[in-house]
Structure formats: C-alpha cells, structure tokens
Design an enzyme around this catalytic site. Structure first.
Site, PDB file in Angstrom:
ATOM      1  CG  HIS A 173      -2.033   0.959   1.196  1.00 17.91           C
ATOM      2  ND1 HIS A 173      -2.111   2.000   0.301  1.00 17.91           N
ATOM      3  CD2 HIS A 173      -3.166   1.060   1.969  1.00 17.91           C
ATOM      4  CE1 HIS A 173      -3.224   2.690   0.503  1.00 17.91           C
ATOM      5  NE2 HIS A 173      -3.877   2.137   1.512  1.00 17.91           N
ATOM      6  CG  HIS A 176      -5.399   5.977  -0.595  1.00 18.91           C
ATOM      7  ND1 HIS A 176      -6.099   4.821  -0.382  1.00 18.91           N
ATOM      8  CD2 HIS A 176      -5.453   6.207  -1.935  1.00 18.91           C
ATOM      9  CE1 HIS A 176      -6.562   4.367  -1.536  1.00 18.91           C
ATOM     10  NE2 HIS A 176      -6.175   5.198  -2.495  1.00 18.91           N
ATOM     11  CE1 TYR A 178      -4.121   5.825   6.097  1.00 21.35           C
ATOM     12  CE2 TYR A 178      -4.577   4.967   3.898  1.00 21.35           C
ATOM     13  CZ  TYR A 178      -5.029   5.438   5.122  1.00 21.35           C
ATOM     14  OH  TYR A 178      -6.368   5.522   5.376  1.00 21.35           O
TER      15      TYR A 178
END
Length: 366
Positions: A173, A176, A178
């Site tokens: 990931h 976004h 993060y």
C-alpha cells in the site's frame, strides 16, 4: 436482464508471467475493522470466502499492519505479524482457496495519519519521513535512517510470511497519504538524505521495500504496488503533473520489481492529464509496460469518499476502456461490500438484481 456480451471483456481470463486469473475483476482493499484484538477471525474468513464463491477473480484484503508498533490505528484493524494474526490469515487463505479464489494481503503502515494514543499500542508514536502530519504540521521527529531501514525489513518479513502461509501475491500500500506515500509526497517528505529530494528520489523508500520483498518471495511471486495522486486530506494532491513526470516516477519502481500497478483514483472515468482520455491506470500501463488495475466508483453513481450511499450505474464506459486495453484489471470496492454476489450477477446479466451501496454496509460483514 441485460445482454451478457456487453460485459464480456470483464470475464476474459487474465494471464501474466506470474499471475493467472479467471476474469478481470478484483476486490478492492477496504478497511473493515472486524478483527478483534487485531486478529482476523472466522467471520472475516467467511466474508472473503463469499466473494471467492461468487467469481471475484482476485481478492485484495483490507490493509493489514506490518510488524511495527504504530502500523495501524485501532484495536480491530488486522495486523500481519505474530502467531495469532498469521494463523487467522492462514484460515482466510484456506477458505478462499477452497472456494476456488485467489487472494493477496495488502501490507500497510498508516504513518503520520495515526493519532497519538491510538490503540492497539497507545504509547507508540506516529512515524513518518519528516515527522509531519498530512497538513504539514510537526508532530514528532523525523525517522532516523536506521528506523527507515528497519521498516523496510518489516515489509520484507510480511512478504515472506504471506508467501509461506499460501497467499497468491502481495499488495504493497503506497497510496492515499499513508506511510509510503508520505515519502513520495513533497508536503510530508522534507528529508535531505537518500530518502528525500525530488519526486524521483522520494521513491527510494518504496524501491527498497519492493527490492526487499522480492528478495524474500523470489522471482515468481507477484508483487502489486498501489499508488495514488490524491491523499485523504487533499483530493487534488499531485505527485506528478504530466506523463513525463509519471514515467520518471514509475521507472525506479519497475526496476525494483513491481509486477502490477494498482492505480487508485476516486472516479475511474476521469482523465489524468489534459489532452488524453486515459486515466491514471491507462497512463501507467502505457508508460511502464506493466499490467495495471483501475479502480474508482465502479458500478456506482457516487464517489467513494462520500460514504452516505450511492445508486448503481452503467458499466458500459468501464467495459469500453477495458476492451480498448487501457487497463487489465478492474477493482470493485463499495459494490462488493454490500453485495458479495456482485461479480456473479454481472456475469449472468442480472444487473437489475445488483444492490446499491448503503452506508449500513460499513456496520457489518455482508
């Protein structure tokens, strides 16, 4: 009942050098928070199994925290370390495979989006490249080089565990706002060491993570990498402003060993750059030469960052783009939260039976 030929491209097989899928559908990763004590239980396993039973080509799990005390925020967000959690994930894999599905964990660290005092480790401080919140406010000190290197190894350990317990791929990931994305973004990365600099140099943390994961899983195991322009606090944020910059941003990640890019946008139909209809996934495929996953309000008439609810929408535009080979795979999010059989219904032409998204879907595991 609708003509199934209109959705035929969605149900062609996907074949790449490391991953073969029965169709082009992907369950998008969506945080649920139903893992008591940060351990996925039998209800979580059954939740994923229901999607596999209903023809989802590849399931990407909700974000699951790497082995670091501040990787997640909340007592019910799953983690990907420790015997209990990994046994829970092994049960998820078993259920999905028994139903004929394929599954990848999304490896996650929330970075500076975590608040001080959050569970499960109240004493753990949020960490980020420069100790800055997404709004640019100083929260704590920047990570040391040694701390960054330790985080890289935590991702690698999670990748090794994913392969060992039977997952079919991993997704890292990097989107976004993060942790990994905080290294990408100039607003949150002010470092002057090898992890900072211009937008190409800011890929170094991600590059080292991909390389370390590749070292652990070997050459034949698929590594998916998710990235986005937008951030949770800024839907208009940009890592890159034109195709040339995007190509330069992607190249280090391609060389590090990314097999598939998951290109997160809020609305899949929106062009990424002026002068072309291609979305972020379309441009990423064109510039990287790698397979790509497109995502963003698929099958719904409301954008996914508004969780008040949304009606169903035509798939014609999506299928047209897929048929033109702009992207390879399509991730479905909220449509699959409410309706585990969404993919099967579309395949059978039962679009009138599709359920609209309702915010109540966030409160239970359908």
């Amino acid at each position: 009942m609708t003509n199934q030929t209109t959705t035929k491209p969605l149900f062609e097989t996907f074949t790449s050098d490391k991953l073969n899928l029965p169709n082009r559908t992907v369950m998008a990763p969506m945080t649920r928070g139903f893992s008591p004590g940060n351990v996925p239980d039998e209800e979580v396993a059954a939740y994923y199994r229901r999607r596999a039973e209903n023809e989802v080509g590849l399931i990407i799990t909700e974000g699951t925290g790497i082995d670091h005390p501040a990787s997640v925020s909340g007592a019910n967000i799953p983690v990907f370390h420790g015997e209990k959690a990994l046994n829970g994930w092994a049960d998820v894999v078993k259920e999905v495979h028994e139903a004929g599905g394929k599954i990848a964990p999304q490896l996650w660290h929330v970075g500076m989006t975590r608040s001080k005092g959050d569970l499960p480790n109240e004493e753990a401080q949020p960490v980020g490249p420069s100790g800055l919140s997404l709004d640019g406010e100083k929260v704590n000190e920047p990570l040391s080089t040694e701390e960054v290197e330790a985080l890289v190894e935590s991702y690698a350990k999670a990748a090794a565990d994913a392969k060992r317990i039977g997952f079919d791929a991993i997704e890292i990931h990097g989107a976004h706002g993060y942790l990994i994305d905080q290294f990408f973004w100039g607003n949150t990365n002010k470092r002057t060491d090898r992890y900072g600099g211009d937008f190409v140099k800011r890929t170094q943390f991600a590059v080292e993570i991909v390389e370390a994961c590749r070292r652990e899983v070997g050459e034949d195991f698929p590594i998916i990498f998710r990235f986005s322009q937008w951030k949770m606090n800024d839907f208009q944020a940009k890592l890159v402003n034109n195709p040339d910059e995007l190509e330069r941003f992607l190249q280090p990640l391609v060389e590090a060993g990314v097999d598939i890019f998951h290109c997160s946008t809020r609305r899949f139909w929106e062009p990424e750059f002026e002068g072309s209809d291609l979305n972020l996934a379309g441009w990423t495929k064109k510039l990287s030469g790698k397979p790509v996953i497109s995502v963003g309000s698929v099958g719904l008439d409301g954008v996914f960052t508004d969780f008040s609810g949304a009606g169903t929408a035509s798939l014609d535009g999506l299928v047209d783009k897929l048929d033109r080979d702009e992207f390879d795979l399509v991730a479905i999010g909220r449509s699959l939260l409410m309706d585990p059989a969404w993919v099967k219904k579309v395949h059978e032409g039962r679009v009138d039976d599709l359920l609209a998204f309702n915010k109540e879907a966030l409160q239970k595991l359908y």
